[in-house]
Design a protein around this motif. Structure first.
Motif, PDB file in Angstrom:
ATOM      1  N   ILE A 166       0.841  -1.202   0.000  1.00  0.00           N
ATOM      2  CA  ILE A 166       0.000   0.000   0.000  1.00  0.00           C
ATOM      3  C   ILE A 166       0.874   1.250   0.000  1.00  0.00           C
ATOM      4  N   LEU A 167       0.289   2.338  -0.497  1.00  0.00           N
ATOM      5  CA  LEU A 167       0.912   3.661  -0.405  1.00  0.00           C
ATOM      6  C   LEU A 167       0.028   4.511   0.491  1.00  0.00           C
ATOM      7  N   CYS A 168       0.613   5.094   1.530  1.00  0.00           N
ATOM      8  CA  CYS A 168      -0.147   5.987   2.412  1.00  0.00           C
ATOM      9  C   CYS A 168      -0.165   7.380   1.797  1.00  0.00           C
ATOM     10  N   ASN A 169      -1.358   7.902   1.544  1.00  0.00           N
ATOM     11  CA  ASN A 169      -1.482   9.240   0.957  1.00  0.00           C
ATOM     12  C   ASN A 169      -1.109  10.334   1.941  1.00  0.00           C
ATOM     13  N   ASP A 170      -1.154  10.036   3.253  1.00  0.00           N
ATOM     14  CA  ASP A 170      -0.874  11.060   4.257  1.00  0.00           C
ATOM     15  C   ASP A 170       0.612  11.204   4.575  1.00  0.00           C
ATOM     16  N   CYS A 171       1.321  10.084   4.759  1.00  0.00           N
ATOM     17  CA  CYS A 171       2.738  10.191   5.122  1.00  0.00           C
ATOM     18  C   CYS A 171       3.678   9.740   4.009  1.00  0.00           C
ATOM     19  N   GLY A 172       3.127   9.125   2.956  1.00  0.00           N
ATOM     20  CA  GLY A 172       3.941   8.729   1.809  1.00  0.00           C
ATOM     21  C   GLY A 172       4.656   7.403   1.963  1.00  0.00           C
ATOM     22  N   SER A 173       4.378   6.658   3.022  1.00  0.00           N
ATOM     23  CA  SER A 173       5.063   5.380   3.242  1.00  0.00           C
ATOM     24  C   SER A 173       4.567   4.298   2.283  1.00  0.00           C
ATOM     25  N   ASN A 174       5.495   3.465   1.800  1.00  0.00           N
ATOM     26  CA  ASN A 174       5.165   2.262   1.047  1.00  0.00           C
ATOM     27  C   ASN A 174       5.313   1.085   1.997  1.00  0.00           C
ATOM     28  N   ASP A 187      10.640  -0.632  -4.124  1.00  0.00           N
ATOM     29  CA  ASP A 187      11.907  -0.811  -4.833  1.00  0.00           C
ATOM     30  C   ASP A 187      11.727  -1.095  -6.311  1.00  0.00           C
ATOM     31  N   THR A 188      10.548  -0.778  -6.843  1.00  0.00           N
ATOM     32  CA  THR A 188      10.271  -1.039  -8.255  1.00  0.00           C
ATOM     33  C   THR A 188       9.924   0.250  -8.967  1.00  0.00           C
ATOM     34  N   THR A 189      10.108   0.265 -10.247  1.00  0.00           N
ATOM     35  CA  THR A 189       9.781   1.461 -11.042  1.00  0.00           C
ATOM     36  C   THR A 189       8.372   1.399 -11.603  1.00  0.00           C
ATOM     37  N   HIS A 190       7.641   0.299 -11.318  1.00  0.00           N
ATOM     38  CA  HIS A 190       6.273   0.181 -11.814  1.00  0.00           C
ATOM     39  C   HIS A 190       5.394   1.228 -11.139  1.00  0.00           C
ATOM     40  N   SER A 191       4.460   1.753 -11.884  1.00  0.00           N
ATOM     41  CA  SER A 191       3.563   2.771 -11.345  1.00  0.00           C
ATOM     42  C   SER A 191       2.485   2.135 -10.491  1.00  0.00           C
ATOM     43  N   CYS A 192       1.899   2.950  -9.604  1.00  0.00           N
ATOM     44  CA  CYS A 192       0.846   2.466  -8.720  1.00  0.00           C
ATOM     45  C   CYS A 192      -0.438   2.259  -9.511  1.00  0.00           C
ATOM     46  N   SER A 193      -1.277   1.369  -9.010  1.00  0.00           N
ATOM     47  CA  SER A 193      -2.582   1.195  -9.638  1.00  0.00           C
ATOM     48  C   SER A 193      -3.431   2.411  -9.327  1.00  0.00           C
ATOM     49  N   ALA A 201     -10.482  -1.972   4.616  1.00  0.00           N
ATOM     50  CA  ALA A 201      -9.487  -0.911   4.420  1.00  0.00           C
ATOM     51  C   ALA A 201      -8.118  -1.408   4.861  1.00  0.00           C
ATOM     52  N   HIS A 202      -7.092  -0.688   4.458  1.00  0.00           N
ATOM     53  CA  HIS A 202      -5.717  -1.021   4.833  1.00  0.00           C
ATOM     54  C   HIS A 202      -5.134   0.126   5.631  1.00  0.00           C
ATOM     55  N   LYS A 203      -4.599  -0.195   6.813  1.00  0.00           N
ATOM     56  CA  LYS A 203      -4.076   0.824   7.711  1.00  0.00           C
ATOM     57  C   LYS A 203      -2.576   1.006   7.515  1.00  0.00           C
ATOM     58  N   CYS A 204      -2.158   2.286   7.492  1.00  0.00           N
ATOM     59  CA  CYS A 204      -0.732   2.601   7.435  1.00  0.00           C
ATOM     60  C   CYS A 204      -0.148   2.377   8.824  1.00  0.00           C
ATOM     61  N   THR A 205       0.823   1.495   8.946  1.00  0.00           N
ATOM     62  CA  THR A 205       1.423   1.213  10.248  1.00  0.00           C
ATOM     63  C   THR A 205       2.431   2.286  10.664  1.00  0.00           C
ATOM     64  N   TYR A 234      -5.862   5.515   7.506  1.00  0.00           N
ATOM     65  CA  TYR A 234      -6.496   4.583   6.573  1.00  0.00           C
ATOM     66  C   TYR A 234      -6.630   5.218   5.184  1.00  0.00           C
ATOM     67  N   ASN A 235      -6.087   6.407   5.037  1.00  0.00           N
ATOM     68  CA  ASN A 235      -6.112   7.082   3.740  1.00  0.00           C
ATOM     69  C   ASN A 235      -4.988   6.487   2.877  1.00  0.00           C
ATOM     70  N   THR A 236      -5.219   5.269   2.424  1.00  0.00           N
ATOM     71  CA  THR A 236      -4.199   4.523   1.692  1.00  0.00           C
ATOM     72  C   THR A 236      -4.765   3.991   0.393  1.00  0.00           C
ATOM     73  N   ARG A 237      -3.879   3.585  -0.478  1.00  0.00           N
ATOM     74  CA  ARG A 237      -4.297   2.932  -1.724  1.00  0.00           C
ATOM     75  C   ARG A 237      -3.388   1.740  -1.976  1.00  0.00           C
ATOM     76  N   GLN A 238      -3.972   0.712  -2.528  1.00  0.00           N
ATOM     77  CA  GLN A 238      -3.202  -0.504  -2.816  1.00  0.00           C
ATOM     78  C   GLN A 238      -2.386  -0.303  -4.086  1.00  0.00           C
ATOM     79  N   THR A 239      -1.128  -0.743  -4.037  1.00  0.00           N
ATOM     80  CA  THR A 239      -0.247  -0.627  -5.198  1.00  0.00           C
ATOM     81  C   THR A 239       0.101  -2.020  -5.706  1.00  0.00           C
TER      82      THR A 239
END
Length: 289
Positions: free
Chosen positions: A236-244, A272-278, A253-257, A262-267
């Motif tokens: 997941i990517l956290c939209n609030d703190c930017g953590s992967n 460590d990859t150059t692939h873009s997020c979904s 929902a998925h929680k940022c640890t 919970y403002n996150t999105r699944q990637t």
């Protein structure tokens, strides 16, 4: 003494004659302007833009009025056309109690506490003593925010992300979000009516969501995943703190640890990859109802 009193009385009369009785829905003023772009007469630049930059106007002919290029005004009382100035050269009436020769701007409503900001290059409202100009954001903000706002380059030099009106010279109230991005205050309220609490530009939360996160904690705990999903992990990517982060999968929902959001999105993959997020809306929006 009597002559001086009469002169002062005459000046007062010229200041007040017709005040509040002329103008348009945007400004109370005692003059009209001749648009330098199309040579037509309008009550103000907003009246011009509403007429000339609307969907009813042929696309190739749409344009805004360049406020600083206005050179002629027409007195509303005697209809004399003249160069831009505060008092009419014919009848002497004050065409605007507030007058800015730089912006070619007139307004009889002094309760707005207008002032001209040289760095913005335009007139603003609210009282100069209550605002400061941020050189990086390139706009004026309330002094309450001077030591604690987040700078964003050219913060208001773009369209509102909701209604698409240009913010920098908008006459509507503007709010600065916690992330530093700006939009109309009313547009922020309208988003809340539709349970949208993230910035339309960067997807960060625009208010304190801690109570919502607690409710989601309870929901997630109340609905354990079936055994087939117990060991499933997702990035997941956290939209609030930017953590992967790699976290346990859950349908709600998925929680940022890292920050508890919970403002996150699944990637699709890890950091460590150059692939873009979904693509997709932060999950908290879909599950908050």
């Amino acid at each position: 003494m009597e002559m001086g009193f009469q002169e002062n009385q005459e000046l007062t009369n010229l200041m007040e004659i017709g005040s509040g009785h002329y103008g348009c829905s945007h400004y109370r003023r005692r003059c009209k302007i001749r648009a330098p772009c199309c040579d037509e007469v309008f009550d103000c630049r907003h009246c011009h833009n509403e007429a000339k930059d609307s969907l009813q106007t042929e696309q190739l002919l749409r344009h805004d009025l360049p406020r600083h290029d206005v050179s002629k005004v027409i007195c509303s009382l005697c209809e004399t056309e003249q160069d831009v100035q505060q008092n009419c050269i014919s009848c002497g009436v004050c065409m605007g109690k507030y007058f800015c020769s730089k912006c070619k701007f007139f307004d009889d409503d002094l309760s707005k506490k207008q002032y001209h900001c040289d760095e913005c290059g335009i007139c603003r409202t609210g009282g100069e003593e209550n605002f400061f100009h941020c050189k990086r954001c390139r706009c004026c903000y309330s002094k309450v925010m001077e030591d604690k706002h987040r700078c964003v380059e050219g913060a208001m030099h773009h369209n509102c992300p909701v209604c698409f009106e240009y913010l920098f010279d908008s006459t509507r109230d503007i709010t600065v979000l916690r992330c530093g991005h700006t939009m109309h205050l009313q547009c922020t309220k309208d988003m809340g009516l539709h349970n949208r609490y993230t910035c339309p530009v960067c997807s960060k939360s625009i208010c304190d969501m801690s109570n919502m996160w607690k409710k989601l904690d309870e929901e997630v705990a109340a609905y354990p995943m079936p055994k087939v999903y117990e060991d499933k992990m997702v990035w997941i990517l956290c939209n609030d703190c930017g953590s992967n982060l790699n976290v346990r999968f859950h349908l709600i929902a998925h929680k940022c640890t890292s920050c508890g959001s919970y403002n996150t999105r699944q990637t699709q993959r890890g950091p460590d990859t150059t692939h873009s997020c979904s693509s997709g809306v932060p999950q908290v929006v879909g599950s908050s109802g």
